[in-house]
Design a protein around this motif. Structure first.
Motif, mmCIF file in Angstrom:
data_model
loop_
_atom_site.group_PDB
_atom_site.id
_atom_site.type_symbol
_atom_site.label_atom_id
_atom_site.label_comp_id
_atom_site.label_asym_id
_atom_site.label_seq_id
_atom_site.Cartn_x
_atom_site.Cartn_y
_atom_site.Cartn_z
ATOM 1 N N ALA A 345 0.971 -1.173 0.088
ATOM 2 C CA ALA A 345 0.069 0.012 0.144
ATOM 3 C C ALA A 345 0.846 1.339 0.078
ATOM 4 O O ALA A 345 2.005 1.143 0.242
ATOM 5 N N GLU A 346 0.375 2.377 -0.245
ATOM 6 C CA GLU A 346 0.907 3.685 -0.366
ATOM 7 C C GLU A 346 0.135 4.577 0.262
ATOM 8 O O GLU A 346 -1.165 4.648 0.053
ATOM 9 N N LEU A 347 0.676 5.432 1.254
ATOM 10 C CA LEU A 347 -0.210 6.449 1.710
ATOM 11 C C LEU A 347 0.752 7.946 1.355
ATOM 12 O O LEU A 347 1.961 8.196 1.625
ATOM 13 N N ASP A 348 0.147 8.956 0.745
ATOM 14 C CA ASP A 348 0.699 10.136 0.651
ATOM 15 C C ASP A 348 0.281 11.306 1.426
ATOM 16 O O ASP A 348 -1.073 11.488 1.574
ATOM 17 N N TRP A 376 9.180 -0.996 4.576
ATOM 18 C CA TRP A 376 8.675 0.241 3.792
ATOM 19 C C TRP A 376 9.736 1.085 3.654
ATOM 20 O O TRP A 376 10.848 1.071 3.886
ATOM 21 N N GLU A 377 9.246 1.997 2.749
ATOM 22 C CA GLU A 377 10.153 3.190 2.295
ATOM 23 C C GLU A 377 9.328 4.644 2.937
ATOM 24 O O GLU A 377 8.191 4.540 2.504
ATOM 25 N N LEU A 378 10.054 5.515 3.305
ATOM 26 C CA LEU A 378 9.578 6.841 3.550
ATOM 27 C C LEU A 378 10.179 7.875 2.574
ATOM 28 O O LEU A 378 11.293 7.547 2.344
ATOM 29 N N GLN A 379 9.363 8.334 1.569
ATOM 30 C CA GLN A 379 9.736 9.184 0.388
ATOM 31 C C GLN A 379 9.574 10.456 0.680
ATOM 32 O O GLN A 379 8.250 11.047 1.221
ATOM 33 N N GLY A 380 10.173 11.639 0.109
ATOM 34 C CA GLY A 380 9.682 12.990 0.062
ATOM 35 C C GLY A 380 9.856 13.508 -1.335
ATOM 36 O O GLY A 380 10.515 12.926 -2.296
ATOM 37 N N SER A 381 9.090 14.430 -1.700
ATOM 38 C CA SER A 381 8.865 15.083 -2.966
ATOM 39 C C SER A 381 8.512 16.552 -2.702
ATOM 40 O O SER A 381 7.902 16.911 -1.896
ATOM 41 N N HIS A 382 8.861 17.289 -3.750
ATOM 42 C CA HIS A 382 8.452 18.682 -3.782
ATOM 43 C C HIS A 382 7.232 18.941 -4.788
ATOM 44 O O HIS A 382 6.545 19.610 -4.593
ATOM 45 N N GLY A 384 5.050 15.916 -6.097
ATOM 46 C CA GLY A 384 4.144 14.817 -6.308
ATOM 47 C C GLY A 384 4.550 13.905 -7.265
ATOM 48 O O GLY A 384 3.886 13.052 -7.396
ATOM 49 N N ASP A 385 5.593 14.169 -8.300
ATOM 50 C CA ASP A 385 5.781 13.438 -9.196
ATOM 51 C C ASP A 385 7.215 12.768 -9.184
ATOM 52 O O ASP A 385 7.437 11.697 -9.737
ATOM 53 N N HIS A 386 8.203 13.532 -8.412
ATOM 54 C CA HIS A 386 9.560 13.049 -8.482
ATOM 55 C C HIS A 386 9.639 12.739 -6.880
ATOM 56 O O HIS A 386 9.719 13.647 -6.156
ATOM 57 N N TRP A 387 10.132 11.487 -6.520
ATOM 58 C CA TRP A 387 10.149 11.107 -4.957
ATOM 59 C C TRP A 387 11.763 10.590 -4.675
ATOM 60 O O TRP A 387 12.367 9.965 -5.450
ATOM 61 N N THR A 388 12.053 11.044 -3.491
ATOM 62 C CA THR A 388 13.254 10.591 -3.003
ATOM 63 C C THR A 388 12.999 9.921 -1.775
ATOM 64 O O THR A 388 12.368 10.491 -0.950
ATOM 65 N N THR A 389 13.830 8.876 -1.715
ATOM 66 C CA THR A 389 13.753 7.988 -0.288
ATOM 67 C C THR A 389 14.592 8.448 0.859
ATOM 68 O O THR A 389 15.943 8.945 0.799
ATOM 69 N N VAL A 390 13.992 8.978 1.927
ATOM 70 C CA VAL A 390 14.687 9.604 2.997
ATOM 71 C C VAL A 390 14.714 8.463 4.013
ATOM 72 O O VAL A 390 15.551 8.782 5.045
ATOM 73 N N ASP A 391 14.171 7.395 3.724
ATOM 74 C CA ASP A 391 14.508 6.341 5.155
ATOM 75 C C ASP A 391 13.927 4.982 4.531
ATOM 76 O O ASP A 391 12.885 5.098 3.705
ATOM 77 N N PHE A 392 14.168 3.815 5.024
ATOM 78 C CA PHE A 392 13.595 2.679 4.316
ATOM 79 C C PHE A 392 14.079 1.511 5.821
ATOM 80 O O PHE A 392 14.902 1.570 6.556
ATOM 81 N N ALA A 413 15.647 16.309 5.156
ATOM 82 C CA ALA A 413 15.619 17.402 4.164
ATOM 83 C C ALA A 413 14.208 17.906 3.853
ATOM 84 O O ALA A 413 13.230 16.966 4.290
ATOM 85 N N SER A 414 13.967 19.041 3.476
ATOM 86 C CA SER A 414 12.898 19.683 3.528
ATOM 87 C C SER A 414 11.984 19.098 2.355
ATOM 88 O O SER A 414 12.338 19.457 1.097
ATOM 89 N N TYR A 415 10.535 18.642 2.622
ATOM 90 C CA TYR A 415 9.970 18.474 1.502
ATOM 91 C C TYR A 415 8.474 18.788 1.629
ATOM 92 O O TYR A 415 7.903 18.815 2.852
ATOM 93 N N ALA A 416 7.625 19.188 0.752
ATOM 94 C CA ALA A 416 6.237 19.412 0.901
ATOM 95 C C ALA A 416 5.155 18.342 0.902
ATOM 96 O O ALA A 416 4.238 18.358 1.542
ATOM 97 N N ARG A 417 5.665 17.190 0.349
ATOM 98 C CA ARG A 417 4.852 15.850 0.326
ATOM 99 C C ARG A 417 5.615 14.690 0.945
ATOM 100 O O ARG A 417 6.903 14.617 0.630
ATOM 101 N N TYR A 418 5.075 13.719 1.572
ATOM 102 C CA TYR A 418 5.688 12.417 2.176
ATOM 103 C C TYR A 418 4.961 11.397 1.943
ATOM 104 O O TYR A 418 3.742 11.368 1.837
ATOM 105 N N ARG A 419 5.708 10.324 1.503
ATOM 106 C CA ARG A 419 5.098 8.868 1.016
ATOM 107 C C ARG A 419 5.597 7.669 1.834
ATOM 108 O O ARG A 419 6.658 7.662 1.776
ATOM 109 N N LEU A 420 4.724 7.168 2.373
ATOM 110 C CA LEU A 420 4.937 5.742 3.152
ATOM 111 C C LEU A 420 4.579 4.707 2.206
ATOM 112 O O LEU A 420 3.302 4.551 1.916
ATOM 113 N N SER A 421 5.379 4.115 1.620
ATOM 114 C CA SER A 421 5.457 2.996 0.808
ATOM 115 C C SER A 421 5.346 1.679 1.225
ATOM 116 O O SER A 421 6.598 1.364 1.533
#
Length: 526
Positions: A345-348, A376-382, A384-392, A413-421
């Motif tokens: 699952a993914e949570l944005d 899981w991975e925690l990802q950040g994005s500015h 909503g299209d390009h995501w960077t993994t900040v923790d797994f 690092a500062s991001y406007a969006r986070y995704r728990l994948s």
């Protein structure tokens, strides 16, 4: 003779000493498209005491697949004039026509540009000017001065991989650079805090740009944009990452004040940390911000604050709506839960302001341990299209129900969006959690979204030597209050009055009364 221009390369059109009506004409973002039998009429005024021995009429079109007629007060200046070019894809073509002074009348005058009846194709008109021959650039200079005031510029953008034929949509580009000289940039380059870079060359009329980008992941793309909107500062800057600096220039080891610099550049990605530009006069400048970012202040991890309440939106790849076990429950302090009908699952999560998450917490749900996330991975994005993994994490286990486990991010690092994948759970066909929390380092941000930052750099006038250039942030909040949108167009008749920016058309009460009378006459006859 007052400058007369009608610039159709923007919407609304830029008008001076002119009221424009059109017939069989489409209003495009960068031109007017005149069909067969279509025309525009430019109603302008010559002062009662003015003597013009010769006038110059300039007509700018985007190539042409149709001929053109030009008339001044009913007298033909050109008939069936063929314009070279390849339609809308051609560079602007300028036609200069001479008009004897006796064709001009004291008071009202009428200039007409026509696409003749029966002609094939469209006449794409970018603008017209009327000037006395002895000062034929008068209107062009007046238009340039007006245009420079509309210095907040937004482009819709696209990118494509080198060699690819397909362009893909990209986030909007918004910029405003003003050091008090009211000169717009010709070239612009910047670097984001995430390592992304871009450089663009702007068309002379700012209708578009071409350039290239290097994304944070190293991929290189072509980059282009089309003018979407323009405003006079401070319109268009509300909520944008605008910086204001009190600047100095260094000469011979001494620093002297050099006015204020306003700097705004937002490409939908990471905050900028370096900006370089060359303006229309050839002046070049490059500045590096001492700390780039939005309202979130980065401080060493130590004092943590809960920013979960700043989540403004949450989307889940799946949720069990019938039982009320939806993603929004993850933000609640109750023992409710979120349940997905899948083993992945993914949570944005979208934050109110960009933030550097230093710690996050997950709480297991009330039952079925085999539904707990394991990998899981925690990802950040500015954007909503390009995501960077900040923790797994892999092989994680919750020992009991409603257990909260805390995880640290090594390099926040500062991001406007986070995704728990969530890529794996404990073996069930369902996945669940009770709560997700985010914590950031440092004191909470206050005030508007403007980031306080200083800069250092250099500046060089066209053909001159570079000098030191540095700036100190002007503390906010500021009193600049963006205005509201434009009013509606007037008239919907067969011959329509063109919607234009008339804010600077009338210079005095007499001009204002004349223009109001003309507008009323058009509306009455429509």
């Amino acid at each position: 003779m007052e400058p007369v221009f009608a610039d159709f390369s923007t919407n609304p059109a830029q008008l001076s000493n002119a009221v424009v009506a059109h017939h069989r004409c489409g209003v495009a973002p960068s031109h007017l498209a005149l069909g067969a039998g279509g025309h525009i009429r430019v109603d302008f005024t010559v002062g009662e005491r003015e003597e013009v021995t010769e006038a110059v009429v300039t007509v700018t079109v985007l190539g042409a697949s149709a001929p053109m007629d030009v008339l001044l007060n009913g007298k033909a200046l050109a008939e069936q004039l063929a314009i070279p070019g390849d339609g809308a894809h051609s560079d602007p073509q300028v036609t200069v026509l001479s008009a004897p002074g006796e064709l001009l009348a004291a008071g009202d005058n009428l200039l007409e540009v026509r696409n003749p009846e029966g002609a094939e194709g469209l006449l794409r008109l970018r603008g017209v000017t009327v000037d006395p021959a002895h000062d034929r650039d008068r209107s062009e200079r007046a238009l340039a001065a007006r245009t420079a005031k509309r210095s907040v510029v937004a482009f819709s953008t696209e990118f494509r991989a080198p060699g690819s034929a397909a362009w893909q949509p990209a986030p909007r580009l918004l910029f405003h650079i003003d050091s008090g000289e009211r000169v717009l940039p010709a070239h612009l380059a910047w670097r984001g805090a995430d390592g992304s870079e871009a450089a663009i060359g702007l068309r002379a009329d700012l209708s578009g740009f071409l350039g290239h980008r290097r994304n944070a992941d190293g991929t290189v793309t072509e980059y282009r944009g089309t003018l979407a909107d323009r405003w006079a500062y401070p319109e268009g800057t509300a909520g944008a990452p605008l910086h204001r600096f009190s600047t100095e220039e260094g000469h011979g080891g001494a620093w002297s004040p050099s006015g204020e610099l306003r700097l705004l550049l937002d490409d939908g990605g990471a905050p900028v940390e370096r900006v370089s530009w060359t303006d229309r006069r050839g002046t070049t400048a490059s500045v590096v911000l001492s700390s780039a970012g939005g309202p979130e202040v980065r401080e060493p991890v130590g004092e943590l604050r809960d920013i979960t309440r700043t989540v403004t939106g949450i989307e889940a790849s799946d949720e069990f709506e019938m039982a009320g076990e939806v993603a929004e429950n993850l933000l609640s302090k109750s023992r409710s839960k979120w349940l997905a009908n899948d083993d992945t699952a993914e949570l944005d999560f979208t934050l109110e302001h960009p933030a550097a998450v230093a710690v996050y917490r997950l709480t297991s749900a009330n039952d079925a341990p085999d539904r707990d996330p394991e990998d899981w991975e925690l990802q950040g994005s500015h954007d909503g299209d390009h995501w960077t993994t900040v923790d797994f994490r892999t092989g994680e286990r919750f020992r009991k129900r409603h257990e909260t486990k805390e995880y640290s991010v090594a390099s926040p690092a500062s991001y406007a969006r986070y995704r728990l994948s969530i890529t794996c759970n404990r073996g069930s066909d369902l996945t669940q959690l009770s709560r997700v929390e985010f914590l950031a380092a440092g004191a909470p941000a206050t005030g508007p979204t403007h980031r306080a930052a200083d800069f250092t750099g250099y500046r060089a006038p066209g053909g001159g030597d570079p000098v030191g250039y540095r700036g100190t942030t002007v503390p906010g909040p500021w009193s600049d209050a963006p205005g509201q949108g434009e009013g509606p167009e007037a008239g919907q008749a067969l011959q329509k009055l063109l919607a234009g920016d008339l804010g600077e058309t009338a210079r005095g009460l007499d001009d204002a009364a004349r223009l109001i009378g003309k507008l009323a006459a058009y509306l009455k006859n429509s």
